[in-house]
Design an enzyme around this catalytic site. Sequence first.
Site, PDB file in Angstrom:
ATOM      1  N   GLY A  12       0.834  -1.195   0.000  1.00 17.61           N
ATOM      2  CA  GLY A  12       0.000   0.000   0.000  1.00 17.61           C
ATOM      3  C   GLY A  12       0.868   1.243   0.000  1.00 17.61           C
ATOM      4  N   CYS A  13       0.283   2.341   0.340  1.00 15.72           N
ATOM      5  CA  CYS A  13       0.978   3.629   0.344  1.00 15.72           C
ATOM      6  C   CYS A  13       2.259   3.558   1.178  1.00 15.72           C
ATOM      7  CB  CYS A  13       0.050   4.699   0.896  1.00 15.72           C
ATOM      8  SG  CYS A  13       0.822   6.305   1.096  1.00 15.72           S
TER       9      CYS A  13
END
Length: 163
Positions: A12-13
Amino acid sequence: MEYLKKAYIAGGCFWGMEDLFRVRPGVVDTEAGYIGGENENPTYENHPGHAEGLEITYDTRQTSFKELLDYFFRMHDPTTVDRQGNDRGSSYRSAIFIQDETEKETAKEVIKIVDDSGRWNGAVVTELEPFTKFWPAEQYHQDYLVKNPNGYTCHFERFGTFL
């Protein structure tokens, strides 16, 4: 310094991952960046196929690759394909970038432990990809949540250890 090693992950981020890993015991340094994609010198605006990843420098006298992976599977959802929280697309895939056969076997072992635990509502879909090259992200992405304490993150510790 033969006791310092690097690990490369994506989940993810990169902001949230970096913020949590930076304070883990044995972690010496973290850097947000791009990995596993199609172009040289990727940027936030142009990183086809690259995941938002993290380079973790760790002290093998204080932690292990296996322990880092244990935490990785506790702070992001490894059962969603190309998604974490509100972020969608292959940039946000769950992946471990394998540097050698030992890392590959350790990753497979930890994934089996996580799957067998039944803690997640699905099977782990984390990809095991060969490490090629890590490209550091732009400076404004480094230590983002330190600079912007109210910034977005979907990462948090969900469980105690799997090990």
